[in-house]
Design a protein around this motif. Structure first.
Motif, PDB file in Angstrom:
ATOM      1  N   ILE A 140     119.942  98.278  75.115  1.00 43.30           N
ATOM      2  CA  ILE A 140     119.898  97.055  75.215  1.00 43.30           C
ATOM      3  C   ILE A 140     120.489  96.725  73.716  1.00 43.30           C
ATOM      4  O   ILE A 140     120.739  94.776  73.040  1.00 43.30           O
ATOM      5  CB  ILE A 140     118.561  97.110  75.693  1.00 43.30           C
ATOM      6  N   LYS A 141     120.898  97.543  72.386  1.00 42.69           N
ATOM      7  CA  LYS A 141     121.000  97.255  71.710  1.00 42.69           C
ATOM      8  C   LYS A 141     122.842  96.774  71.424  1.00 42.69           C
ATOM      9  O   LYS A 141     122.879  96.067  71.237  1.00 42.69           O
ATOM     10  CB  LYS A 141     120.987  98.373  70.427  1.00 42.69           C
ATOM     11  N   TYR A 142     123.630  97.004  72.599  1.00 49.78           N
ATOM     12  CA  TYR A 142     124.918  97.355  73.144  1.00 49.78           C
ATOM     13  C   TYR A 142     124.587  94.898  73.778  1.00 49.78           C
ATOM     14  O   TYR A 142     125.428  94.994  72.949  1.00 49.78           O
ATOM     15  CB  TYR A 142     125.413  98.287  74.135  1.00 49.78           C
ATOM     16  N   LEU A 143     123.859  95.678  74.404  1.00 50.10           N
ATOM     17  CA  LEU A 143     123.669  94.170  74.554  1.00 50.10           C
ATOM     18  C   LEU A 143     123.735  93.310  74.324  1.00 50.10           C
ATOM     19  O   LEU A 143     123.987  92.151  73.568  1.00 50.10           O
ATOM     20  CB  LEU A 143     123.230  93.859  76.030  1.00 50.10           C
ATOM     21  N   LEU A 144     122.408  93.514  73.169  1.00 49.41           N
ATOM     22  CA  LEU A 144     122.099  92.220  71.840  1.00 49.41           C
ATOM     23  C   LEU A 144     123.228  92.154  71.073  1.00 49.41           C
ATOM     24  O   LEU A 144     123.741  90.668  70.304  1.00 49.41           O
ATOM     25  CB  LEU A 144     121.171  93.007  70.901  1.00 49.41           C
ATOM     26  N   ASP A 145     124.253  92.784  70.505  1.00 47.64           N
ATOM     27  CA  ASP A 145     125.452  92.599  69.611  1.00 47.64           C
ATOM     28  C   ASP A 145     126.116  92.510  70.778  1.00 47.64           C
ATOM     29  O   ASP A 145     127.552  91.522  69.615  1.00 47.64           O
ATOM     30  CB  ASP A 145     125.713  94.258  68.934  1.00 47.64           C
ATOM     31  N   LYS A 146     126.655  91.737  71.628  1.00 47.57           N
ATOM     32  CA  LYS A 146     127.193  91.976  72.846  1.00 47.57           C
ATOM     33  C   LYS A 146     127.213  90.071  72.774  1.00 47.57           C
ATOM     34  O   LYS A 146     128.477  89.541  73.157  1.00 47.57           O
ATOM     35  CB  LYS A 146     128.211  92.605  73.890  1.00 47.57           C
ATOM     36  N   GLY A 147     125.609  90.069  72.781  1.00 52.89           N
ATOM     37  CA  GLY A 147     125.463  88.218  72.659  1.00 52.89           C
ATOM     38  C   GLY A 147     124.943  88.334  74.361  1.00 52.89           C
ATOM     39  O   GLY A 147     124.670  87.268  74.894  1.00 52.89           O
ATOM     40  N   VAL A 148     124.400  89.116  74.896  1.00 52.46           N
ATOM     41  CA  VAL A 148     124.314  89.224  76.350  1.00 52.46           C
ATOM     42  C   VAL A 148     123.024  89.079  76.634  1.00 52.46           C
ATOM     43  O   VAL A 148     122.295  88.066  77.369  1.00 52.46           O
ATOM     44  CB  VAL A 148     124.632  90.796  77.269  1.00 52.46           C
ATOM     45  N   LEU A 149     122.564  89.805  75.129  1.00 53.30           N
ATOM     46  CA  LEU A 149     120.701  89.264  75.444  1.00 53.30           C
ATOM     47  C   LEU A 149     120.676  88.500  73.887  1.00 53.30           C
ATOM     48  O   LEU A 149     121.371  89.023  73.223  1.00 53.30           O
ATOM     49  CB  LEU A 149     120.247  90.580  74.849  1.00 53.30           C
ATOM     50  N   THR A 150     119.657  88.135  74.102  1.00 55.07           N
ATOM     51  CA  THR A 150     119.556  87.140  73.011  1.00 55.07           C
ATOM     52  C   THR A 150     118.300  88.046  71.700  1.00 55.07           C
ATOM     53  O   THR A 150     117.803  88.477  72.143  1.00 55.07           O
ATOM     54  CB  THR A 150     118.542  85.593  72.855  1.00 55.07           C
ATOM     55  N   GLN A 151     118.374  87.506  70.726  1.00 53.84           N
ATOM     56  CA  GLN A 151     116.912  88.953  69.997  1.00 53.84           C
ATOM     57  C   GLN A 151     115.467  88.897  70.591  1.00 53.84           C
ATOM     58  O   GLN A 151     115.302  90.067  69.951  1.00 53.84           O
ATOM     59  CB  GLN A 151     117.625  88.277  68.754  1.00 53.84           C
ATOM     60  N   GLN A 152     115.120  87.728  70.938  1.00 54.00           N
ATOM     61  CA  GLN A 152     114.029  87.327  71.435  1.00 54.00           C
ATOM     62  C   GLN A 152     114.034  88.815  73.000  1.00 54.00           C
ATOM     63  O   GLN A 152     112.625  89.774  73.078  1.00 54.00           O
ATOM     64  CB  GLN A 152     113.638  85.985  72.284  1.00 54.00           C
ATOM     65  N   GLU A 153     114.886  88.381  73.532  1.00 52.59           N
ATOM     66  CA  GLU A 153     115.197  89.125  75.426  1.00 52.59           C
ATOM     67  C   GLU A 153     115.044  90.711  74.588  1.00 52.59           C
ATOM     68  O   GLU A 153     114.462  91.558  75.272  1.00 52.59           O
ATOM     69  CB  GLU A 153     116.404  88.611  75.704  1.00 52.59           C
ATOM     70  N   PHE A 154     116.380  90.920  73.541  1.00 50.59           N
ATOM     71  CA  PHE A 154     116.004  92.572  73.606  1.00 50.59           C
ATOM     72  C   PHE A 154     114.809  93.212  72.485  1.00 50.59           C
ATOM     73  O   PHE A 154     114.668  94.300  72.818  1.00 50.59           O
ATOM     74  CB  PHE A 154     117.189  92.404  71.964  1.00 50.59           C
ATOM     75  N   GLU A 155     113.640  91.999  72.194  1.00 53.58           N
ATOM     76  CA  GLU A 155     112.023  92.857  71.400  1.00 53.58           C
ATOM     77  C   GLU A 155     111.386  92.553  72.300  1.00 53.58           C
ATOM     78  O   GLU A 155     110.959  93.677  72.518  1.00 53.58           O
ATOM     79  CB  GLU A 155     112.120  91.686  70.549  1.00 53.58           C
ATOM     80  N   THR A 156     112.019  91.873  74.040  1.00 50.57           N
ATOM     81  CA  THR A 156     111.028  92.518  74.852  1.00 50.57           C
ATOM     82  C   THR A 156     110.869  93.014  75.257  1.00 50.57           C
ATOM     83  O   THR A 156     110.557  93.503  75.976  1.00 50.57           O
ATOM     84  CB  THR A 156     110.939  90.485  75.605  1.00 50.57           C
ATOM     85  N   GLU A 157     112.586  93.542  75.992  1.00 44.32           N
ATOM     86  CA  GLU A 157     113.033  94.691  76.007  1.00 44.32           C
ATOM     87  C   GLU A 157     112.516  96.324  75.583  1.00 44.32           C
ATOM     88  O   GLU A 157     112.478  97.283  76.637  1.00 44.32           O
ATOM     89  CB  GLU A 157     114.422  94.285  76.525  1.00 44.32           C
ATOM     90  N   LYS A 158     113.158  96.071  74.671  1.00 45.75           N
ATOM     91  CA  LYS A 158     112.471  97.786  73.748  1.00 45.75           C
ATOM     92  C   LYS A 158     111.128  97.549  73.700  1.00 45.75           C
ATOM     93  O   LYS A 158     110.946  98.535  73.262  1.00 45.75           O
ATOM     94  CB  LYS A 158     112.845  96.527  72.055  1.00 45.75           C
ATOM     95  N   LYS A 159     110.311  96.414  73.363  1.00 39.21           N
ATOM     96  CA  LYS A 159     108.701  96.247  73.424  1.00 39.21           C
ATOM     97  C   LYS A 159     108.675  97.234  74.967  1.00 39.21           C
ATOM     98  O   LYS A 159     107.616  98.374  75.216  1.00 39.21           O
ATOM     99  CB  LYS A 159     108.091  95.158  73.597  1.00 39.21           C
ATOM    100  N   LYS A 160     108.550  96.658  75.620  1.00 45.38           N
ATOM    101  CA  LYS A 160     108.205  97.089  77.209  1.00 45.38           C
ATOM    102  C   LYS A 160     109.177  99.295  77.701  1.00 45.38           C
ATOM    103  O   LYS A 160     108.342 100.082  77.550  1.00 45.38           O
ATOM    104  CB  LYS A 160     109.463  96.772  78.849  1.00 45.38           C
ATOM    105  N   ILE A 161     110.547  99.543  76.696  1.00 43.45           N
ATOM    106  CA  ILE A 161     110.688 100.858  76.654  1.00 43.45           C
ATOM    107  C   ILE A 161     110.151 101.891  76.078  1.00 43.45           C
ATOM    108  O   ILE A 161     109.430 102.656  76.055  1.00 43.45           O
ATOM    109  CB  ILE A 161     112.309 100.930  76.555  1.00 43.45           C
ATOM    110  N   LEU A 162     109.876 100.963  74.959  1.00 48.31           N
ATOM    111  CA  LEU A 162     108.798 101.421  73.882  1.00 48.31           C
ATOM    112  C   LEU A 162     107.284 102.040  74.217  1.00 48.31           C
ATOM    113  O   LEU A 162     107.003 103.104  74.412  1.00 48.31           O
ATOM    114  CB  LEU A 162     108.837 101.017  72.504  1.00 48.31           C
ATOM    115  N   THR A 163     107.434 101.446  75.174  1.00 48.04           N
ATOM    116  CA  THR A 163     105.344 101.554  75.637  1.00 48.04           C
ATOM    117  C   THR A 163     105.133 101.976  76.649  1.00 48.04           C
ATOM    118  O   THR A 163     104.084 102.541  77.426  1.00 48.04           O
ATOM    119  CB  THR A 163     104.892  99.973  75.473  1.00 48.04           C
ATOM    120  N   GLU A 164     106.736 102.414  77.307  1.00 42.62           N
ATOM    121  CA  GLU A 164     106.312 102.728  79.063  1.00 42.62           C
ATOM    122  C   GLU A 164     105.825 104.714  78.351  1.00 42.62           C
ATOM    123  O   GLU A 164     105.994 105.363  77.918  1.00 42.62           O
ATOM    124  CB  GLU A 164     107.542 103.710  79.925  1.00 42.62           C
ATOM    125  N   LYS A 165     105.110 105.309  79.700  1.00 40.34           N
ATOM    126  CA  LYS A 165     104.861 106.108  79.426  1.00 40.34           C
ATOM    127  C   LYS A 165     105.501 107.541  79.738  1.00 40.34           C
ATOM    128  O   LYS A 165     106.592 107.145  81.774  1.00 40.34           O
ATOM    129  CB  LYS A 165     103.166 106.512  79.915  1.00 40.34           C
TER     130      LYS A 165
END
Length: 165
Positions: A140-165
């Motif tokens: 998802i960081k790669y997609l952020l850097d390429k402009g596929v994801l916005t900063q807000q979408e990146f943060e949302t996806e990152k939060k989901k990944i980090l809070t998964e058990k």
């Protein structure tokens, strides 16, 4: 009255629905990206060998103003529902994901195609290694850097990944 004539088409354009294909077996269907002007790119390909019947789900936004995360969420929910209809103890496990690449202009709207397998929930937990979390963060960081994801979408996806058990 002339203002109304211009507002109706604009309203219809902005409220148009996204398109989605039926869920089909991968072996009996073709990619929706095949022969497309804007081919997109592979976002994710599982490094683990995932056994089972593979299925394909495709979603496309109706405008270029939508983000990829919304259609990814919708496609994933449909795939999970599909698996649960087969057996309540099943869930979808992503084999690969292909997405459209920006710029989202001239008909190149956000699109996603997910290839998945329906697996038993208890087996899925052992199939998904903890390193997968960091692999997905890198992607998802790669997609952020390429402009596929916005900063807000990146943060949302990152939060989901980090809070998964």
């Amino acid at each position: 009255m002339t203002t109304f004539k211009f507002l109706v088409p604009l309203f219809l354009l902005l409220t148009a629905c996204s398109s989605m294909s039926p869920i089909e077996k991968e072996s009996e269907s073709e990619s929706h990206f095949k022969d497309a002007v804007f081919e997109g790119k592979d976002f994710y390909i599982s490094e683990a060998e995932i056994l089972g019947e593979r299925y394909r789900v495709f979603h496309q936004a109706s405008t270029g103003f939508s983000g990829t995360s919304g259609i990814r969420r919708s496609a994933t929910q449909r795939a999970n529902s599909f698996c649960q209809k087969i057996d309540l103890n099943k869930m979808m496990l992503t084999v690969s994901e292909h997405t459209a690449s920006p710029p989202y202009i001239l008909g190149n709207f956000p699109r996603i195609e997910i290839i998945f397998v329906c697996v038993d929930r208890k087996n899925a937990q052992t199939s998904i290694a903890s390193t997968d979390k960091y692999d997905r963060l890198t992607k998802i960081k790669y997609l952020l850097d390429k402009g596929v994801l916005t900063q807000q979408e990146f943060e949302t996806e990152k939060k989901k990944i980090l809070t998964e058990k």
